[in-house]
Design a protein around this motif. Sequence first.
Motif, short mmCIF file in Angstrom:
data_model
loop_
_atom_site.label_atom_id
_atom_site.label_comp_id
_atom_site.label_asym_id
_atom_site.label_seq_id
_atom_site.Cartn_x
_atom_site.Cartn_y
_atom_site.Cartn_z
N HIS A 3 3.86 -5.80 14.50
CA HIS A 3 3.90 -4.72 13.76
C HIS A 3 3.34 -5.14 12.34
O HIS A 3 3.40 -6.51 11.84
N ILE A 4 2.68 -4.17 11.76
CA ILE A 4 2.32 -4.46 10.47
C ILE A 4 2.30 -3.29 9.38
O ILE A 4 2.62 -2.27 9.76
N GLN A 5 2.66 -3.51 7.96
CA GLN A 5 2.72 -2.59 7.16
C GLN A 5 1.35 -2.35 6.42
O GLN A 5 0.77 -3.55 6.14
N MET A 6 0.91 -1.19 5.88
CA MET A 6 -0.34 -1.20 5.09
C MET A 6 -0.10 -0.25 3.74
O MET A 6 0.24 0.80 3.89
N LEU A 7 -0.37 -0.96 2.55
CA LEU A 7 -0.40 -0.20 1.51
C LEU A 7 -1.56 0.17 1.00
O LEU A 7 -2.62 -0.34 0.97
N TYR A 8 -1.79 1.38 0.93
CA TYR A 8 -3.12 2.26 0.58
C TYR A 8 -2.44 3.57 -0.33
O TYR A 8 -1.69 4.54 -0.03
N ASN A 9 -3.41 3.46 -1.54
CA ASN A 9 -2.98 4.78 -2.52
C ASN A 9 -1.64 4.66 -2.89
O ASN A 9 -1.07 5.95 -2.82
N GLY A 10 -1.09 3.75 -3.07
CA GLY A 10 0.35 3.69 -3.57
C GLY A 10 1.62 4.07 -2.40
O GLY A 10 2.60 4.19 -2.81
N LYS A 11 1.00 4.32 -1.12
CA LYS A 11 1.99 4.57 -0.25
C LYS A 11 1.89 3.58 1.02
O LYS A 11 0.93 3.03 1.27
N VAL A 12 3.01 3.28 1.65
CA VAL A 12 3.18 2.31 2.61
C VAL A 12 2.91 2.93 3.87
O VAL A 12 3.82 4.02 4.27
N LYS A 36 -10.76 7.14 3.15
CA LYS A 36 -12.16 7.15 2.83
C LYS A 36 -12.76 5.83 3.20
O LYS A 36 -12.31 4.71 2.89
N GLY A 37 -13.81 5.50 4.05
CA GLY A 37 -14.51 4.51 4.32
C GLY A 37 -14.98 3.58 3.39
O GLY A 37 -15.36 4.11 2.11
N GLY A 38 -14.46 2.43 3.36
CA GLY A 38 -14.77 1.52 2.17
C GLY A 38 -13.64 1.24 1.22
O GLY A 38 -13.51 0.30 0.43
N ASP A 39 -12.62 1.93 1.50
CA ASP A 39 -11.56 2.00 0.54
C ASP A 39 -10.77 0.70 0.68
O ASP A 39 -10.78 0.02 1.98
N ALA A 40 -10.12 0.18 -0.21
CA ALA A 40 -9.42 -1.30 -0.15
C ALA A 40 -8.01 -0.83 0.26
O ALA A 40 -7.45 0.26 -0.40
N ARG A 51 -5.83 -8.59 1.88
CA ARG A 51 -6.60 -7.58 1.28
C ARG A 51 -7.87 -7.15 2.35
O ARG A 51 -8.51 -8.23 2.86
N MET A 52 -7.97 -6.10 2.75
CA MET A 52 -8.64 -5.58 3.80
C MET A 52 -9.64 -4.19 3.21
O MET A 52 -9.21 -3.75 2.12
N ARG A 53 -10.70 -3.99 3.81
CA ARG A 53 -11.30 -2.50 3.43
C ARG A 53 -11.55 -1.81 4.56
O ARG A 53 -11.89 -2.49 5.76
N ILE A 54 -11.17 -0.53 4.64
CA ILE A 54 -11.36 0.11 5.88
C ILE A 54 -13.08 0.64 6.38
O ILE A 54 -13.76 0.97 5.37
N LEU A 55 -13.13 0.17 7.57
CA LEU A 55 -14.61 0.50 8.22
C LEU A 55 -14.71 1.95 8.58
O LEU A 55 -15.64 2.70 8.53
N ARG A 56 -13.77 2.19 9.60
CA ARG A 56 -13.77 3.41 10.25
C ARG A 56 -12.58 3.59 10.76
O ARG A 56 -11.49 2.71 10.94
N GLY A 57 -12.11 4.92 11.14
CA GLY A 57 -11.02 5.28 11.68
C GLY A 57 -11.01 6.66 12.72
O GLY A 57 -12.13 7.29 12.49
N SER A 58 -10.12 6.87 13.41
CA SER A 58 -10.02 7.78 14.33
C SER A 58 -8.76 8.29 14.50
O SER A 58 -7.78 7.37 15.34
N GLY A 59 -8.02 9.35 14.22
CA GLY A 59 -6.89 9.67 14.62
C GLY A 59 -5.83 8.58 14.05
O GLY A 59 -6.00 8.50 12.79
N ASN A 60 -4.86 8.00 14.72
CA ASN A 60 -4.05 6.87 14.32
C ASN A 60 -4.53 5.49 14.23
O ASN A 60 -3.98 4.66 13.90
#
Length: 194
Positions: A3-12, A36-40, A51-60
């Motif tokens: 299990h993991i949590q991800m903080l993105y744009n102030g939301k977990v 958005k692609g490339g977002d931290a 700390r990671m950056r988003i490369l790509r996504g699809s659905g969940n």
Amino acid sequence: MNHIQMLYNGKVYQGAVAYEGAELMELSMEKPVPYKGGDAVLCFDFKRRRRMRILRGSGNKLIVAPEESEIFRINAQPEQTNEDLLLDDDMMFESFKLNVFGTISEDFRTLAVRFVDICRLGFGFEIDDFSVKLNHVYDTMIFCDEETIHPKLIVRYVHIMEKTIRYGAEIHKISAKDLNKLRYFIAAKQFAGA
């Protein structure tokens, strides 16, 4: 799955790690993430935080890479001067193998080339043609699996090899969308061991 949590744009966001490698992580999130692609992002569990950056996504599903990864140092360098290119010979940059086909174009002339590698300084490509001009901007098309990208490259280096001519070209201009496609393509090739 961990299990993991991800903080993105102030939301977990809650999720799990579906795959984890040194340069790539696939996350399965409980809810879709409007990214958005490339977002931290900040990924964390009870033992670590990264700390990671988003490369790509699809659905969940999200594919992320470490923020310090060399693929995020690949970018356009339009403001460089020739003096900036005179680097210390001892400086080494991580290079990623590509082995993909594409074209370089100027005016009404298009040449088929093979892009062999990429690093933060730009692309390396091979062709059997002496007419490629140094310090000249070329429109390009590079095949990244089913998609294409269209950066503008400036040829800065030439090396005559035994069976071909190898050129080095820096990225002069590339759209954010194409840059994200390229980064994902590089990370996926490294993951596949190609």
